[in-house]
Design an enzyme around this catalytic site. Sequence first.
Site, PDB file in Angstrom:
ATOM      1  CG  ASP A   1      -2.357  -0.078   0.924  1.00 59.89           C
ATOM      2  OD1 ASP A   1      -2.870   0.891   0.339  1.00 59.89           O
ATOM      3  OD2 ASP A   1      -2.988  -1.096   1.253  1.00 59.89           O
TER       4      ASP A   1
ATOM      5  CG  HIS B   1      -8.680  -2.478   3.378  1.00 57.65           C
ATOM      6  ND1 HIS B   1      -8.416  -2.461   2.024  1.00 57.65           N
ATOM      7  CD2 HIS B   1      -8.470  -1.211   3.804  1.00 57.65           C
ATOM      8  CE1 HIS B   1      -8.051  -1.243   1.656  1.00 57.65           C
ATOM      9  NE2 HIS B   1      -8.081  -0.464   2.718  1.00 57.65           N
ATOM     10  CG  ASP B   2     -11.466   0.717   2.907  1.00 54.91           C
ATOM     11  OD1 ASP B   2     -11.177   0.656   4.116  1.00 54.91           O
ATOM     12  OD2 ASP B   2     -10.804   1.376   2.085  1.00 54.91           O
TER      13      ASP B   2
ATOM     14  CG  ASP C   1      -5.138   5.199   0.743  1.00 55.58           C
ATOM     15  OD1 ASP C   1      -6.050   4.357   0.771  1.00 55.58           O
ATOM     16  OD2 ASP C   1      -5.127   6.231   1.451  1.00 55.58           O
TER      17      ASP C   1
ATOM     18  CD  GLU D   1      -8.999   3.976  -1.828  1.00 50.57           C
ATOM     19  OE1 GLU D   1      -9.867   3.462  -1.114  1.00 50.57           O
ATOM     20  OE2 GLU D   1      -8.045   4.623  -1.363  1.00 50.57           O
TER      21      GLU D   1
END
Length: 578
Positions: free
Chosen positions: A100, A341-342, A207, A264
């Site tokens: 990440d 994960h979100d 991210d 993202e």
Amino acid sequence: MAISQEPWWKGSVYQIYPASFKDSNNDGIGDINGVIQSLDYIESLGVDILWICPMYESPQIDMGYDIADYKKVYGPYGTLEDMETLISEVHRRGMRIILDLVVNHTSDQHAWFKESRSSKCNPKRNWYIWKLAKYDSQGQRRPPNNWRSNFGGSAWQWDEQTQEYYLHLFCPEQPDLNWDNEQTRKAIYADAMIFWLQKGVNGFRIDTVNMYSKDPEFPDAPITDAAAEWQEAGLTYCNGPRMNEYLSEMNDILAPYNAMSVGECPFTPDRDTVVGYVSSQKKRLNMVFQFDAVDVGQGKVFKYQTEPFAYALRDLKDAVSRTQGLLCGTDGWTTTFIENHDQARSISRFGDDSPRWRERSGKMLSLLFAALSGTLFIYQGQEIGMINMPSSWPIEEYKDVDSCNYYRMVAERSSNDPQQLTQARASLQHLARDHARTPMQWGPSCNGGFTDDSVDPWMRVNPSTAEINVAQQTGSEDSVLAFWRQMLQVRKAHSDVLVHGIFEVVDAANEKVFAFVKHGPRSKALIMCNFSPSYSEMPAYPSMGKKELVIGNVAELQDNGVARGILQPWEGRLYMLS
């Protein structure tokens, strides 16, 4: 170009959330050595790439997305040497590894921000986004604009010492970096990218990739929540005027390493903007995550301000069509995913997590999303059909800052109205990020093999681990795990049509069956998925011709004599057409 010559990053990715994956030293927290110990299992799935969520030094206000030092590892997860071993062991197995890259903001404990807030004269003052206060007609101090943070409240934090506001699009402890400052960008590239690329990392999941360039006027966002002081501002602060410049700079760093980038990309409804980011000719990003599919059923103002299953199947079809459409007539690439994960667990959101149907609907979702084009992303536990936390769990079991802030906001706005709090609980039980963060279910014991049963894990293990776990499914040829492994083999065997094919929805208005055709250069595939607990007719496809069943999640003909043209509840089939 032959399929065999396609870039390596057009394969499949397995995402790991370190805190919840595997605890190797029984302190209740997952760690890097737990990942290393599990690499043979991960390799056995048939994936090509491992994605590790943030494992950097962090105060953990937002589970590691608040980074205090890009070149250090969070102590409970392990050491820098552990990360070097992980990279080496992943490569030894013929896989690649990505990390990440969280560079829209840092932790407020990062050395850069400590300097920045120390005084207005500090050389790093302009490394973050500082603004003077505004004052209303009564002389009351106000933030620079009405932007709402992604986690609620104003996106601006007052700093008493230097008498200015700083921007934080997430938690107040996550101040936004000033990407317009060239010095800042160079430091980001050196510490967060080049440092890890030189250690052998093969790329990054980036991210909030479209938030780095903000409108220099910092205008107010439109009023969409009349009852609130702070307004949803994603469409205002995303995709700013210098985004293409910054992404090109990042690509220039990645290219010599043959490293990948997946960004993202929220708040980007304009297709041309997305195509501009992922165009191979423009050399910015390899691909992006668009959230069309995982946003289905979420509230418009607050994502949790909705009811469970507040969507029609047509909404999911339209969302998938938009992201798959990136391949049509462009030189870009796309992604396929339904968990991370979100997000809450996909079986609980889009399937049926009752004991009767959870395995079958989990396999159907596997068939659907593994048959879509682009790079496939699988989240830990998805491959065994993990489901949401029980509805009986109290609100105290929800640990995520987003969940806690939303529940607190509802309580404050409603003066603790029991009905509204019950509605908030129901929404969180359906959509909260916490569901993806319960520990990985390796076995049937109370702590699921994640950590020793004598240990209190950092987050409670879902009791479904008694029936849903790796150990039991490994020994079953009919398990969700076995189906995922088989589906990944089918995906590779027919990559020309399943990975690279052009998507065409069939019978779009059908509210029970999601059917689509994939058009490859030499073949076509037909996928039928019954999103219903009842029998459903297969939609007609005019040029079906001969069809060969390649894989399905139930036998094509059952003993009860159900006809071939009828799909059983939650049944999915993949045909190759000639």
